[in-house]
Design a protein around this motif. Structure first.
Motif, PDB file in Angstrom:
ATOM      1  N   ALA A  19      36.258  51.587  38.743  1.00 43.76           N
ATOM      2  CA  ALA A  19      34.803  51.066  38.245  1.00 43.76           C
ATOM      3  C   ALA A  19      34.171  50.400  39.293  1.00 43.76           C
ATOM      4  N   TYR A  20      35.145  49.664  40.411  1.00 45.59           N
ATOM      5  CA  TYR A  20      34.891  49.069  42.230  1.00 45.59           C
ATOM      6  C   TYR A  20      34.241  49.938  42.529  1.00 45.59           C
ATOM      7  N   ARG A  21      35.046  50.815  42.521  1.00 40.98           N
ATOM      8  CA  ARG A  21      34.320  52.085  43.273  1.00 40.98           C
ATOM      9  C   ARG A  21      32.965  52.947  42.785  1.00 40.98           C
ATOM     10  N   TYR A  22      32.808  52.928  41.953  1.00 35.21           N
ATOM     11  CA  TYR A  22      31.601  53.387  41.300  1.00 35.21           C
ATOM     12  C   TYR A  22      30.172  52.329  41.639  1.00 35.21           C
ATOM     13  N   ALA A  23      30.535  51.177  41.410  1.00 35.77           N
ATOM     14  CA  ALA A  23      30.314  49.561  41.961  1.00 35.77           C
ATOM     15  C   ALA A  23      29.800  49.932  43.366  1.00 35.77           C
ATOM     16  N   LEU A  24      30.219  49.841  44.266  1.00 30.74           N
ATOM     17  CA  LEU A  24      30.306  50.316  45.757  1.00 30.74           C
ATOM     18  C   LEU A  24      29.059  51.669  45.937  1.00 30.74           C
ATOM     19  N   VAL A  58      31.485  42.886  35.056  1.00 25.17           N
ATOM     20  CA  VAL A  58      30.413  42.310  35.995  1.00 25.17           C
ATOM     21  C   VAL A  58      31.255  41.512  36.832  1.00 25.17           C
ATOM     22  N   ARG A  59      31.340  40.257  36.138  1.00 29.83           N
ATOM     23  CA  ARG A  59      32.502  39.285  36.461  1.00 29.83           C
ATOM     24  C   ARG A  59      33.390  39.866  37.183  1.00 29.83           C
ATOM     25  N   ALA A  60      34.156  40.648  35.909  1.00 32.40           N
ATOM     26  CA  ALA A  60      35.467  40.509  37.138  1.00 32.40           C
ATOM     27  C   ALA A  60      35.070  42.056  38.442  1.00 32.40           C
ATOM     28  N   LEU A  61      34.038  42.554  38.233  1.00 34.30           N
ATOM     29  CA  LEU A  61      33.728  43.480  39.753  1.00 34.30           C
ATOM     30  C   LEU A  61      33.708  42.395  40.895  1.00 34.30           C
ATOM     31  N   LEU A  62      32.726  41.053  40.384  1.00 34.67           N
ATOM     32  CA  LEU A  62      32.120  40.578  41.963  1.00 34.67           C
ATOM     33  C   LEU A  62      33.276  40.019  41.982  1.00 34.67           C
ATOM     34  N   PRO A 105      28.845  49.759  51.885  1.00 34.35           N
ATOM     35  CA  PRO A 105      28.633  49.358  50.573  1.00 34.35           C
ATOM     36  C   PRO A 105      29.072  47.990  50.159  1.00 34.35           C
ATOM     37  N   LEU A 106      30.552  47.845  50.890  1.00 31.71           N
ATOM     38  CA  LEU A 106      31.288  46.187  49.974  1.00 31.71           C
ATOM     39  C   LEU A 106      29.759  45.582  50.280  1.00 31.71           C
ATOM     40  N   LEU A 107      29.269  45.051  51.653  1.00 29.78           N
ATOM     41  CA  LEU A 107      28.288  44.061  51.831  1.00 29.78           C
ATOM     42  C   LEU A 107      26.786  44.198  50.997  1.00 29.78           C
ATOM     43  N   THR A 108      26.360  45.224  50.422  1.00 30.73           N
ATOM     44  CA  THR A 108      25.429  45.898  49.857  1.00 30.73           C
ATOM     45  C   THR A 108      25.664  45.661  48.638  1.00 30.73           C
ATOM     46  N   LEU A 109      26.982  45.443  47.993  1.00 35.53           N
ATOM     47  CA  LEU A 109      27.275  44.798  46.900  1.00 35.53           C
ATOM     48  C   LEU A 109      27.011  43.159  46.990  1.00 35.53           C
ATOM     49  N   TRP A 110      27.906  42.527  47.754  1.00 33.33           N
ATOM     50  CA  TRP A 110      27.517  41.331  47.942  1.00 33.33           C
ATOM     51  C   TRP A 110      26.137  41.073  47.944  1.00 33.33           C
ATOM     52  N   VAL A 111      25.198  41.185  48.037  1.00 26.72           N
ATOM     53  CA  VAL A 111      23.975  40.787  49.327  1.00 26.72           C
ATOM     54  C   VAL A 111      23.357  40.650  47.530  1.00 26.72           C
ATOM     55  N   GLU A 112      23.443  42.376  46.692  1.00 24.08           N
ATOM     56  CA  GLU A 112      22.778  42.041  45.664  1.00 24.08           C
ATOM     57  C   GLU A 112      23.454  40.864  44.346  1.00 24.08           C
TER      58      GLU A 112
END
Length: 211
Positions: A19-24, A58-62, A105-112
């Motif tokens: 799921a994390y790879r999907y979220a990235l 979502v909490r686990a992904l964050l 991708p990781l940092l875009t997710l972090w900014v989100e």
């Protein structure tokens, strides 16, 4: 004393990583359980069972995204723990890590996660931004000399460095212009270097021209 948190099952860990790879790739803002489950070889029912709710997922992904950030910071903390490397040197190393194309991708997710955290105090995003600031300031403090880190100017100095890195990162993610943003970061860090390093190049009183 035993922890209240259950030990994650192997299946939960496996699906979280998928799921994390999907979220990235797709982000979290419009995350829907059905397409996510189909993409990672699961079902919405299984995901809800393993994570409790969509918010729980979502909490686990964050939290998963934060582990990569923490790994970088811990490495810097270890080096600083042996001998403080200096705030500007640490910031230069941090920027090299942040600017690497593979981490976009990781940092875009972090900014989100950071921006969503600022919009409200409830839900899975709660506290994400504040925790991120605390993480970075704590490690930046460890890179400062002991006599500097406990002072008000020392706190201001690392806060300014964090602001430079975060601002340049947002620009980089928006434009992809690594050359320009890197040059700007380097210029700002050079301007912030301790004045004592510049005093060494000044002529002494004996060398100064006579009036």
């Amino acid at each position: 004393m035993a922890s209240d948190e259950p030990v994650p099952s192997a299946r939960r860990t496996e699906l979280l990583e998928r799921a994390y790879r999907y979220a990235l790739e797709h982000g979290l803002a419009e995350l829907s359980l059905r397409p996510l489950a189909a993409a990672i070889g699961s079902s919405p029912r299984v995901l809800l069972y393993l994570f409790g709710s969509k918010d729980g997922l979502v909490r686990a992904l964050l939290a998963r995204a934060r582990t990569e950030e923490i790994a970088l910071l811990d490495g810097l903390r270890d080096r600083a723990g042996q001998r403080p490397i200096g705030l500007e040197t640490a910031a230069d190393q941090l920027w090299t890590w942040l600017a690497a194309p593979a981490r976009r991708p990781l940092l875009t997710l972090w900014v989100e996660g950071y921006s969503r955290s600022l919009l409200g105090s409830d839900g899975p995003w709660a506290g994400f931004a504040a925790a991120s600031v605390d993480d970075w300031l704590t490690v930046l403090a460890a890179t400062q000399a002991p006599g500097e880190r406990a002072t008000a100017p020392g706190e201001q100095h690392r806060t300014l460095v964090l602001a430079i890195l975060r601002g340049a990162l947002l620009d980089l993610l928006a434009t992809g212009d690594e050359q320009r943003t890197t040059a700007a970061v380097q210029a700002q860090l050079a301007a912030l270097r301790p004045t004592r390093s510049r005093k060494a190049s000044r002529p002494t009183t004996a060398e100064s021209p006579r009036r």
